[in-house]
Design a protein around this motif. Sequence first.
Motif, PDB file in Angstrom:
ATOM      1  N   ASN A 233      20.043   8.367  13.950  1.00 15.09           N
ATOM      2  CA  ASN A 233      20.535   8.396  15.026  1.00 15.09           C
ATOM      3  C   ASN A 233      20.109   7.094  15.800  1.00 15.09           C
ATOM      4  O   ASN A 233      19.265   6.542  15.620  1.00 15.09           O
ATOM      5  CB  ASN A 233      19.749   9.681  15.790  1.00 15.09           C
ATOM      6  N   VAL A 234      21.131   6.813  16.859  1.00 18.26           N
ATOM      7  CA  VAL A 234      20.895   5.810  17.474  1.00 18.26           C
ATOM      8  C   VAL A 234      21.431   5.800  19.149  1.00 18.26           C
ATOM      9  O   VAL A 234      22.378   6.510  19.259  1.00 18.26           O
ATOM     10  CB  VAL A 234      21.398   4.488  16.886  1.00 18.26           C
ATOM     11  N   ALA A 235      20.783   4.998  20.111  1.00 19.89           N
ATOM     12  CA  ALA A 235      21.423   5.320  21.379  1.00 19.89           C
ATOM     13  C   ALA A 235      21.247   3.872  21.827  1.00 19.89           C
ATOM     14  O   ALA A 235      20.425   3.159  21.792  1.00 19.89           O
ATOM     15  CB  ALA A 235      20.438   6.135  22.350  1.00 19.89           C
ATOM     16  N   VAL A 236      22.394   3.568  22.414  1.00 21.72           N
ATOM     17  CA  VAL A 236      22.767   2.073  22.830  1.00 21.72           C
ATOM     18  C   VAL A 236      23.596   2.127  24.189  1.00 21.72           C
ATOM     19  O   VAL A 236      24.376   3.161  24.488  1.00 21.72           O
ATOM     20  CB  VAL A 236      23.716   1.153  21.886  1.00 21.72           C
ATOM     21  N   THR A 237      23.388   0.907  24.881  1.00 19.00           N
ATOM     22  CA  THR A 237      24.456   0.923  26.081  1.00 19.00           C
ATOM     23  C   THR A 237      25.658   0.231  25.577  1.00 19.00           C
ATOM     24  O   THR A 237      25.484  -0.935  24.810  1.00 19.00           O
ATOM     25  CB  THR A 237      23.656   0.036  27.272  1.00 19.00           C
ATOM     26  N   LEU A 238      26.850   0.723  26.090  1.00 19.55           N
ATOM     27  CA  LEU A 238      28.000   0.138  25.631  1.00 19.55           C
ATOM     28  C   LEU A 238      28.970   0.067  26.953  1.00 19.55           C
ATOM     29  O   LEU A 238      28.627   0.443  27.855  1.00 19.55           O
ATOM     30  CB  LEU A 238      28.551   0.734  24.480  1.00 19.55           C
ATOM     31  N   TRP A 239      30.110  -0.360  26.838  1.00 19.32           N
ATOM     32  CA  TRP A 239      31.145  -0.294  27.600  1.00 19.32           C
ATOM     33  C   TRP A 239      32.834   0.047  26.956  1.00 19.32           C
ATOM     34  O   TRP A 239      32.813  -0.607  25.946  1.00 19.32           O
ATOM     35  CB  TRP A 239      31.229  -1.623  28.313  1.00 19.32           C
ATOM     36  N   ARG A 240      33.514   0.267  27.555  1.00 22.49           N
ATOM     37  CA  ARG A 240      35.012   0.415  27.395  1.00 22.49           C
ATOM     38  C   ARG A 240      35.562  -0.611  28.081  1.00 22.49           C
ATOM     39  O   ARG A 240      35.591  -0.574  29.466  1.00 22.49           O
ATOM     40  CB  ARG A 240      35.592   2.035  27.502  1.00 22.49           C
ATOM     41  N   PRO A 241      36.577  -1.342  27.618  1.00 29.89           N
ATOM     42  CA  PRO A 241      37.084  -1.169  26.234  1.00 29.89           C
ATOM     43  C   PRO A 241      35.981  -2.118  25.431  1.00 29.89           C
ATOM     44  O   PRO A 241      35.708  -3.167  25.889  1.00 29.89           O
ATOM     45  CB  PRO A 241      38.393  -1.604  26.285  1.00 29.89           C
ATOM     46  N   HIS A 242      35.884  -1.782  24.062  1.00 26.16           N
ATOM     47  CA  HIS A 242      35.181  -2.470  23.130  1.00 26.16           C
ATOM     48  C   HIS A 242      35.714  -2.025  21.688  1.00 26.16           C
ATOM     49  O   HIS A 242      35.634  -0.721  21.291  1.00 26.16           O
ATOM     50  CB  HIS A 242      33.577  -2.203  23.245  1.00 26.16           C
ATOM     51  N   TRP A 243      35.595  -2.854  20.833  1.00 23.99           N
ATOM     52  CA  TRP A 243      35.940  -2.805  19.483  1.00 23.99           C
ATOM     53  C   TRP A 243      34.777  -1.869  18.644  1.00 23.99           C
ATOM     54  O   TRP A 243      35.349  -1.353  17.549  1.00 23.99           O
ATOM     55  CB  TRP A 243      36.264  -3.981  18.845  1.00 23.99           C
ATOM     56  N   ALA A 244      33.609  -1.654  19.138  1.00 17.78           N
ATOM     57  CA  ALA A 244      32.474  -1.207  18.617  1.00 17.78           C
ATOM     58  C   ALA A 244      33.106   0.563  18.415  1.00 17.78           C
ATOM     59  O   ALA A 244      32.789   1.004  17.360  1.00 17.78           O
ATOM     60  CB  ALA A 244      31.364  -1.264  19.316  1.00 17.78           C
ATOM     61  N   TYR A 245      33.819   0.753  19.306  1.00 17.68           N
ATOM     62  CA  TYR A 245      34.343   2.362  19.181  1.00 17.68           C
ATOM     63  C   TYR A 245      35.170   2.497  17.886  1.00 17.68           C
ATOM     64  O   TYR A 245      35.520   3.690  17.527  1.00 17.68           O
ATOM     65  CB  TYR A 245      35.044   2.660  20.353  1.00 17.68           C
ATOM     66  N   ASP A 246      35.868   1.232  17.270  1.00 16.26           N
ATOM     67  CA  ASP A 246      36.570   1.540  16.256  1.00 16.26           C
ATOM     68  C   ASP A 246      35.861   1.087  15.220  1.00 16.26           C
ATOM     69  O   ASP A 246      36.089   1.599  13.746  1.00 16.26           O
ATOM     70  CB  ASP A 246      37.893   0.487  16.295  1.00 16.26           C
ATOM     71  N   ALA A 247      34.852   0.325  15.104  1.00 16.60           N
ATOM     72  CA  ALA A 247      34.397  -0.290  13.954  1.00 16.60           C
ATOM     73  C   ALA A 247      32.901   0.623  13.434  1.00 16.60           C
ATOM     74  O   ALA A 247      32.764   0.725  12.339  1.00 16.60           O
ATOM     75  CB  ALA A 247      33.521  -1.497  14.172  1.00 16.60           C
ATOM     76  N   PHE A 248      32.658   1.457  14.269  1.00 19.88           N
ATOM     77  CA  PHE A 248      31.350   2.398  14.011  1.00 19.88           C
ATOM     78  C   PHE A 248      31.711   3.786  14.576  1.00 19.88           C
ATOM     79  O   PHE A 248      32.460   4.045  15.519  1.00 19.88           O
ATOM     80  CB  PHE A 248      30.052   1.836  14.677  1.00 19.88           C
ATOM     81  N   PRO A 249      31.139   4.849  13.859  1.00 15.58           N
ATOM     82  CA  PRO A 249      31.277   6.166  14.403  1.00 15.58           C
ATOM     83  C   PRO A 249      30.397   6.478  15.448  1.00 15.58           C
ATOM     84  O   PRO A 249      29.337   7.023  15.521  1.00 15.58           O
ATOM     85  CB  PRO A 249      30.800   6.980  13.146  1.00 15.58           C
ATOM     86  N   VAL A 250      30.875   6.183  16.694  1.00 16.92           N
ATOM     87  CA  VAL A 250      30.225   6.338  18.057  1.00 16.92           C
ATOM     88  C   VAL A 250      30.798   7.223  19.067  1.00 16.92           C
ATOM     89  O   VAL A 250      32.011   7.349  18.861  1.00 16.92           O
ATOM     90  CB  VAL A 250      29.672   5.128  18.560  1.00 16.92           C
ATOM     91  N   ARG A 251      30.357   7.835  19.924  1.00 13.92           N
ATOM     92  CA  ARG A 251      30.957   8.619  21.162  1.00 13.92           C
ATOM     93  C   ARG A 251      30.042   8.305  22.328  1.00 13.92           C
ATOM     94  O   ARG A 251      28.862   8.012  22.220  1.00 13.92           O
ATOM     95  CB  ARG A 251      30.907  10.049  20.604  1.00 13.92           C
ATOM     96  N   ASP A 252      30.737   8.461  23.467  1.00 15.38           N
ATOM     97  CA  ASP A 252      29.927   8.185  24.596  1.00 15.38           C
ATOM     98  C   ASP A 252      29.162   9.663  25.099  1.00 15.38           C
ATOM     99  O   ASP A 252      29.735  10.809  24.706  1.00 15.38           O
ATOM    100  CB  ASP A 252      30.896   7.986  25.842  1.00 15.38           C
TER     101      ASP A 252
END
Length: 337
Positions: A233-252
Amino acid sequence: MKLSTLTKTGGILAASVLALTACGGGGTESNGGSGNGDGPQAEMADPDRDWENCTPGANAQDVTDTEADDNTDITLGAFDGWDESFAAAHLTKAVLEEDGYSVDIESYQAGPGFTGVANGDIDVVLDGWMPLTHKDYVEEFGDKMEVHGCWYNNAKLTIAVNEDSPAQSIADLKDMGDEYGNTLYGIEPGAGLTSTTENEAIPTYGLDNLDFKISSTPAMLAQLKKATDAGDNVAVTLWRPHWAYDAFPVRDLEDPEGAMGGAEVIYNFARDGFAEDNPKAAQLLQNLVLDDENLASLENVMFSDENYGGENLDEAVAEWLKDNPDFAEDWKAGKLS
């Protein structure tokens, strides 16, 4: 990770949270097209319009059988450090050049980019964030720029977790901190995303139990990759649009208190007279729609180190279009929405 992401983090995200309650961008009834088959209408960028109420592709029309404009030389501006800016510009370039246009992409900081459009030196920038981030430029240059639709309406700051982790809301992290090593991984200390997380989300949801590790975008992404590869499990700060949503199995995580701010909308801004000089190209701008899935996958191919890493962007877009064979045809036909 390339410099583009670092620059975007310090610029776009800082601007996006000036009010800490970003909203979306322009009215559906006023996206710049008539919707009646007569081609796009030139609508100026009125600073007082209802920017937050825009539906991407609302005024789409079929231009599949429309001949290229008499003027086939087009210059697109892309903002230094903004991955989605280059993604949209190179995607547009690829489709226009299929129809015989000659397209040049020039990179600018946002201020010089909008100035170039207002002065007629740049035909189009496809990355105008409204109603907050680029509000000052629209107020200054709106009477010299046309609006030709919006193409993305979910630009926002987020806290994200791996898909199979237990937390559903940011609020859950208060009691589920142990599941995430009592850690929230952040990015650069000067980023707007960092400020919003530190000054809004953490106090709003009582997350003082978490170690908010402020570091860098590459470090955050490396931790995200490490954890998801290991099934942790991991929690990170992120933003949309970003390619991480395609590269990794993550959700907001859900943000019921709105502590991270609302979503903005990305618009096309063109020089005054563009619709008259280039009616087909102007209509294609109105037809463009990129959802989270398409945009994340396109950016992933273009910018992640596992793919093109920010190099050979035209080649990267060509590969993405080959893997998404219906996209260009649907775009021309006005069927992306």
